[in-house]
Design an enzyme around this catalytic site. Structure first.
Site, mmCIF file in Angstrom:
data_model
loop_
_atom_site.group_PDB
_atom_site.id
_atom_site.type_symbol
_atom_site.label_atom_id
_atom_site.label_comp_id
_atom_site.label_asym_id
_atom_site.label_seq_id
_atom_site.Cartn_x
_atom_site.Cartn_y
_atom_site.Cartn_z
ATOM 1 N N HIS A 38 0.843 -1.205 0.000
ATOM 2 C CA HIS A 38 0.000 0.000 0.000
ATOM 3 C C HIS A 38 0.874 1.250 0.000
ATOM 4 C CE1 HIS A 38 -3.030 -2.590 2.425
ATOM 5 N NE2 HIS A 38 -3.502 -2.495 1.195
ATOM 6 N N LYS A 79 -17.645 -6.793 8.064
ATOM 7 C CA LYS A 79 -16.278 -7.299 8.143
ATOM 8 C C LYS A 79 -15.713 -7.218 9.556
ATOM 9 C CE LYS A 79 -12.390 -7.007 4.952
ATOM 10 N NZ LYS A 79 -11.673 -6.206 4.007
ATOM 11 N N ARG A 132 -1.309 -6.743 -7.723
ATOM 12 C CA ARG A 132 -0.207 -7.636 -7.363
ATOM 13 C C ARG A 132 -0.050 -8.789 -8.336
ATOM 14 N NH1 ARG A 132 -2.598 -8.553 -1.520
ATOM 15 N NH2 ARG A 132 -4.111 -9.307 -2.996
ATOM 16 N N SER A 178 -2.606 -7.698 3.176
ATOM 17 C CA SER A 178 -3.018 -7.459 4.564
ATOM 18 C C SER A 178 -3.378 -8.767 5.258
ATOM 19 C CB SER A 178 -4.201 -6.495 4.620
ATOM 20 O OG SER A 178 -3.794 -5.203 4.241
#
Length: 153
Positions: A18, A42, A91, A128
């Site tokens: 990030h 979440k 990514r 993450s």
């Protein structure tokens, strides 16, 4: 007109990946607004306040970076902030397929362009969820995140 980009995410926590995307976004835009999305469904490892602080501290000397929190659609936030761009990092091919669908949808619903940056090869393996797993299992996560995220014991 200022070129503003919104970089949305949960940033649970901020990773070196990030960080790299934000750093590189600074050279492309007049302002990079790091937008921490709030999703009631979440479960987060870090509180909203902690996540916001991680980013603010990491970019404390960078006036082009602003950190905010938001709920709802990212394109609605962009309209509210007069931001013409959404910034996203990629990514791998799976990220591309997922992000492409969202970008096409956003483009269909608005005039907002999505700008993709490939993550640096040295950070492309970091996510993450991997960082959270390392933390949960007592591993040394300091090589995966900016210093602002490392909890001093």
């Amino acid at each position: 007109m200022k070129r503003k980009a919104v970089f949305p995410g949960s940033f649970d926590p901020l990773t070196l990946g990030h960080y790299d995307i934000i750093q590189r976004g600074i050279s492309l835009f007049d302002e990079v607004i790091v937008a921490i999305g709030i999703n009631a469904e979440k479960k987060y490892m870090f509180t909203l306040e902690e996540r916001k602080k991680f980013i603010e501290v990491a970019f404390k000397d960078e006036p082009k970076v602003r950190v905010i929190t938001y709920e709802g659609l990212t394109i609605d936030l962009c309209r509210k902030l007069d931001a013409e761009f959404i910034l996203r990092g990629l990514r791998n091919p799976a990220d591309f397929e997922f992000e492409k669908a969202i970008a096409h949808t956003n483009r269909r619903l608005s005039k907002i362009e999505t700008v993709f940056l490939l993550t640096a090869s040295k950070t492309s393996y970091i996510s993450s969820s991997i960082v959270r797993d390392v933390i949960r299992n007592g591993g040394d996560y300091s090589v995966l995140v900016p210093d602002s995220v490392v909890v001093k014991k």
